[in-house]
Write an enzyme that holds these catalytic residues in place. Structure first.
Site, mmCIF file in Angstrom:
data_model
loop_
_atom_site.group_PDB
_atom_site.id
_atom_site.type_symbol
_atom_site.label_atom_id
_atom_site.label_comp_id
_atom_site.label_asym_id
_atom_site.label_seq_id
_atom_site.Cartn_x
_atom_site.Cartn_y
_atom_site.Cartn_z
ATOM 1 C CE1 TYR A 1 -3.446 -2.626 5.599
ATOM 2 C CE2 TYR A 1 -3.319 -0.286 5.078
ATOM 3 C CZ TYR A 1 -3.366 -1.607 4.660
ATOM 4 O OH TYR A 1 -3.317 -1.911 3.332
ATOM 5 C CE LYS B 1 0.064 -4.592 2.935
ATOM 6 N NZ LYS B 1 -0.310 -5.904 2.327
ATOM 7 C CB THR C 1 -0.898 0.001 1.260
ATOM 8 O OG1 THR C 1 -1.526 1.260 1.386
ATOM 9 C CG2 THR C 1 -0.106 -0.263 2.534
ATOM 10 C CG ASP C 2 -1.144 4.963 -1.042
ATOM 11 O OD1 ASP C 2 -1.705 4.331 -0.125
ATOM 12 O OD2 ASP C 2 -1.729 5.839 -1.719
ATOM 13 C CD GLU C 3 -3.483 3.540 4.368
ATOM 14 O OE1 GLU C 3 -3.275 3.383 5.584
ATOM 15 O OE2 GLU C 3 -4.612 3.538 3.861
HETATM 16 P P1 NAD Z 1 -9.611 -7.403 1.910
HETATM 17 O O1 NAD Z 1 -9.677 -7.089 3.363
HETATM 18 O O2 NAD Z 1 -10.818 -7.187 1.062
HETATM 19 O O3 NAD Z 1 -9.202 -8.932 1.713
HETATM 20 C C1 NAD Z 1 -8.204 -9.542 2.480
HETATM 21 C C2 NAD Z 1 -8.269 -11.046 2.237
HETATM 22 O O4 NAD Z 1 -7.218 -11.658 3.022
HETATM 23 C C3 NAD Z 1 -9.586 -11.684 2.700
HETATM 24 O O5 NAD Z 1 -10.041 -12.593 1.716
HETATM 25 C C4 NAD Z 1 -9.213 -12.416 3.974
HETATM 26 O O6 NAD Z 1 -10.006 -13.552 4.221
HETATM 27 C C5 NAD Z 1 -7.765 -12.775 3.692
HETATM 28 N N1 NAD Z 1 -7.007 -12.966 4.946
HETATM 29 C C6 NAD Z 1 -6.942 -12.122 6.002
HETATM 30 N N2 NAD Z 1 -6.171 -12.648 6.969
HETATM 31 C C7 NAD Z 1 -5.722 -13.843 6.499
HETATM 32 C C8 NAD Z 1 -4.876 -14.852 7.039
HETATM 33 N N3 NAD Z 1 -4.348 -14.739 8.249
HETATM 34 N N4 NAD Z 1 -4.600 -15.931 6.277
HETATM 35 C C9 NAD Z 1 -5.130 -16.057 5.032
HETATM 36 N N5 NAD Z 1 -5.965 -15.153 4.492
HETATM 37 C C10 NAD Z 1 -6.247 -14.046 5.212
HETATM 38 O O7 NAD Z 1 -8.361 -6.604 1.366
HETATM 39 P P2 NAD Z 1 -8.160 -5.839 -0.023
HETATM 40 O O8 NAD Z 1 -8.685 -4.468 0.092
HETATM 41 O O9 NAD Z 1 -8.583 -6.714 -1.130
HETATM 42 O O10 NAD Z 1 -6.563 -5.724 -0.033
HETATM 43 C C11 NAD Z 1 -5.762 -6.801 -0.511
HETATM 44 C C12 NAD Z 1 -4.296 -6.444 -0.367
HETATM 45 O O11 NAD Z 1 -4.019 -5.262 -1.115
HETATM 46 C C13 NAD Z 1 -3.866 -6.150 1.068
HETATM 47 O O12 NAD Z 1 -2.592 -6.685 1.259
HETATM 48 C C14 NAD Z 1 -3.836 -4.630 1.143
HETATM 49 O O13 NAD Z 1 -2.882 -4.199 2.095
HETATM 50 C C15 NAD Z 1 -3.421 -4.281 -0.266
HETATM 51 N N6 NAD Z 1 -3.891 -2.975 -0.759
HETATM 52 C C16 NAD Z 1 -5.232 -2.642 -0.669
HETATM 53 C C17 NAD Z 1 -5.666 -1.424 -1.181
HETATM 54 C C18 NAD Z 1 -7.120 -1.017 -1.126
HETATM 55 O O14 NAD Z 1 -7.435 0.131 -1.439
HETATM 56 N N7 NAD Z 1 -8.051 -1.894 -0.757
HETATM 57 C C19 NAD Z 1 -4.742 -0.552 -1.752
HETATM 58 C C20 NAD Z 1 -3.405 -0.913 -1.808
HETATM 59 C C21 NAD Z 1 -2.990 -2.140 -1.318
HETATM 60 O O1 DAU Z 2 -4.173 3.907 0.301
HETATM 61 C C1 DAU Z 2 -4.394 2.538 0.208
HETATM 62 C C2 DAU Z 2 -5.234 2.071 1.375
HETATM 63 O O2 DAU Z 2 -6.558 2.553 1.141
HETATM 64 C C3 DAU Z 2 -5.243 0.565 1.566
HETATM 65 O O3 DAU Z 2 -3.949 0.144 1.880
HETATM 66 C C4 DAU Z 2 -6.211 0.158 2.668
HETATM 67 O O4 DAU Z 2 -6.273 -1.256 2.749
HETATM 68 C C5 DAU Z 2 -7.580 0.709 2.335
HETATM 69 O O5 DAU Z 2 -8.481 0.405 3.373
HETATM 70 C C6 DAU Z 2 -7.525 2.214 2.102
HETATM 71 O O6 DAU Z 2 -7.253 2.919 3.352
HETATM 72 P P1 DAU Z 2 -8.038 4.266 3.752
HETATM 73 O O7 DAU Z 2 -7.976 4.414 5.218
HETATM 74 O O8 DAU Z 2 -7.590 5.401 2.911
HETATM 75 O O9 DAU Z 2 -9.524 3.841 3.257
HETATM 76 P P2 DAU Z 2 -10.968 4.043 3.889
HETATM 77 O O10 DAU Z 2 -11.964 3.651 2.846
HETATM 78 O O11 DAU Z 2 -11.090 3.436 5.242
HETATM 79 O O12 DAU Z 2 -11.054 5.621 4.086
HETATM 80 C C7 DAU Z 2 -10.907 6.509 2.984
HETATM 81 C C8 DAU Z 2 -10.959 7.917 3.531
HETATM 82 O O13 DAU Z 2 -12.302 8.188 3.989
HETATM 83 C C9 DAU Z 2 -10.073 8.159 4.730
HETATM 84 O O14 DAU Z 2 -9.559 9.470 4.674
HETATM 85 C C10 DAU Z 2 -11.003 8.009 5.934
HETATM 86 C C11 DAU Z 2 -12.326 8.503 5.384
HETATM 87 N N1 DAU Z 2 -13.531 7.864 5.935
HETATM 88 C C12 DAU Z 2 -13.594 6.504 5.972
HETATM 89 C C13 DAU Z 2 -14.704 5.865 6.459
HETATM 90 C C14 DAU Z 2 -14.770 4.355 6.512
HETATM 91 C C15 DAU Z 2 -14.612 8.644 6.362
HETATM 92 O O15 DAU Z 2 -14.561 9.889 6.319
HETATM 93 N N2 DAU Z 2 -15.725 8.010 6.843
HETATM 94 C C16 DAU Z 2 -15.823 6.641 6.923
HETATM 95 O O16 DAU Z 2 -16.856 6.123 7.404
#
Ligand code: NAD
Ligand code: DAU
Length: 356
Positions: free
Chosen positions: A159, A163, A134-136
């Site tokens: 988180y 990561k 992630t970019d975080e």
């Molecule tokens: P998600 O939470 O939707 O899915 C996570 C998956 O991992 C689920 O299917 C869960 O069952 C599985 N999992 C969790 N713990 C586990 C364990 N201990 N063993 C095996 N499986 C396990 O997540 P996502 O949003 O699809 O993100 C996927 C990946 O991409 C993550 O590594 C996240 O850090 C990264 N990522 C997400 C975003 C985003 O915006 N969602 C952006 C950048 C990177």
């Molecule tokens: O940048 C990549 C990341 O983006 C991933 O690595 C994470 O897995 C993914 O969850 C996401 O993180 P964020 O914290 O940015 O996503 P989230 O959807 O939780 O929140 C997006 C923005 O909106 C953040 O600034 C918090 C705000 N927010 C979120 C929720 C859930 C609100 O204002 N209200 C809300 O109820």
């Protein structure tokens, strides 16, 4: 260009992972794709109904921290590529339960790396361990500037720290043991099958039920949004062509303040639900800010564009419309994932190891 026989995708039942699995199963029909997932609250095999009977698809339920289970799955399938997405992914949950994040994201990744080293045993030709991150990990930006691959890590939530630990372990296995690795760091994804705890599906779901729309702080935080299929296309390129030992930043060049995005979603939902314009905006509530809330993320993705020819294709207007349509057309999916009924069903159907 690398080509593979057996690809393990960890976290393949989650949001991004299910899109990755579907894409690989359909595009590379002569490659066996193994979805390795624990099926936590965020993992749902309903996400993969349309590919579950494909002859090149397999599912294994396991926890990535379980050494014996991972060793057995690696031995059974002899993967030449491991695309690692399994993680605890929600920042707010990491504030309530930090240790769960350290266990899964840091220790789980260490276990996957260690077992890969033991399996491949120095024969790294044609192999790759791909860490999807992630970019975080880069922390938070002010009003200007972008994260690039040389930006120093500065994670600020449990988180992002977990990561970052995982990314460092991946690099350490490369430098110390020569493990063939590649890492990508991506910005905020959105699209179908995202669990409705994340901002975009939460807002869509709440509007469709007439519930309040919680906006943290003053709503001025900025995220760089990328449609999930664009991320999947980047993952496909990186796993096949990314230079080993390298990192690639992936982002949409698509920055929006949260409040601007929420307004946009409200207006699109009013249109889609045939409501008077402005009705959904009345549900917006500014609530207590997330502790340590990162102000702004923005990605410079010049490297992946120049080296691998990747560009994001889906504009935000088109992506949000597709996403809204999908959620409104898939109310049963939403109902299942929010009711917890599916979780009970899977707990009965599949056993998970003692560590899980
Ligand atoms: P998600 O939470 O939707 O899915 C996570 C998956 O991992 C689920 O299917 C869960 O069952 C599985 N999992 C969790 N713990 C586990 C364990 N201990 N063993 C095996 N499986 C396990 O997540 P996502 O949003 O699809 O993100 C996927 C990946 O991409 C993550 O590594 C996240 O850090 C990264 N990522 C997400 C975003 C985003 O915006 N969602 C952006 C950048 C990177
Ligand atoms: O940048 C990549 C990341 O983006 C991933 O690595 C994470 O897995 C993914 O969850 C996401 O993180 P964020 O914290 O940015 O996503 P989230 O959807 O939780 O929140 C997006 C923005 O909106 C953040 O600034 C918090 C705000 N927010 C979120 C929720 C859930 C609100 O204002 N209200 C809300 O109820």
């Amino acid at each position: 260009m690398r080509s593979f026989k057996n690809i393990i995708v960890t976290g393949g039942a989650g949001f991004i992972g299910s899109h990755v699995v579907r894409h690989l199963v359909r595009k590379y029909t002569d490659v066996r794709v193994i979805n390795l997932d624990k099926l936590t609250y965020a993992g749902n095999l309903e996400n993969l109904r349309d590919v579950e009977s494909a002859s090149n698809y397999e599912f294994e339920r396991a926890c990535i921290t379980d050494e014996a289970a991972i060793e057995a799955i690696y031995q059974k399938y002899q993967p030449d590529a491991i695309i690692h997405l399994a993680a605890e992914s929600h920042v707010d949950r990491s504030i309530h339960s930090p240790l769960e994040f350290v266990k899964t994201n840091a220790i789980g990744t260490a276990n996957l790396l260690n077992q890969a080293r033991l399996l491949w045993d120095g024969d790294y030709t044609g192999k790759v361990f791909y860490q999807v991150s992630t970019d975080e990990v880069y922390g938070s930006l002010g009003a200007s500037g972008y994260f690039n691959e040389d930006t120093a890590y500065d994670p600020r939530s449990p988180y992002s720290a977990s990561k970052a630990s995982a990314d460092h372990l991946v690099s350490a296995y490369h430098h110390t043991f020569g493990l063939p690795v590649v890492i990508s760091n991506c910005s905020n994804n959105y699209g179908p099958y995202q669990f409705p705890e994340k901002l975009i599906p939460l807002i869509i779901n709440n509007i469709s039920h007439g519930k309040d729309l919680p906006v943290y702080g003053d709503g001025s935080n900025v995220r760089d949004w990328l449609y999930v299929q664009d991320h999947v296309d980047a993952i496909d390129l990186v796993v096949h062509k990314g230079q080993l030992g390298e990192t690639y930043n992936i982002g949409g060049h698509n920055e929006h303040q949260n409040i601007e995005l929420v307004h946009n979603l409200c207006d699109l939902m009013d249109q889609r639900m045939n409501q008077p314009q402005g009705q959904s905006r009345q549900l917006i509530r500014f609530v207590k800010d997330r502790p340590g809330h990162d102000k702004r993320y923005a990605i410079d993705s010049a490297k992946v564009q120049m080296e691998l020819g990747w560009y994001p294709h889906v504009k935000i207007k088109e992506g949000l419309a597709k996403t809204i349509d999908w959620y409104l057309d898939n109310k049963e999916w939403l109902q299942h994932v929010t009711s917890g009924a599916y979780q009970k069903y899977y707990d009965k159907m599949y056993k998970v190891g003692a560590d899980g």
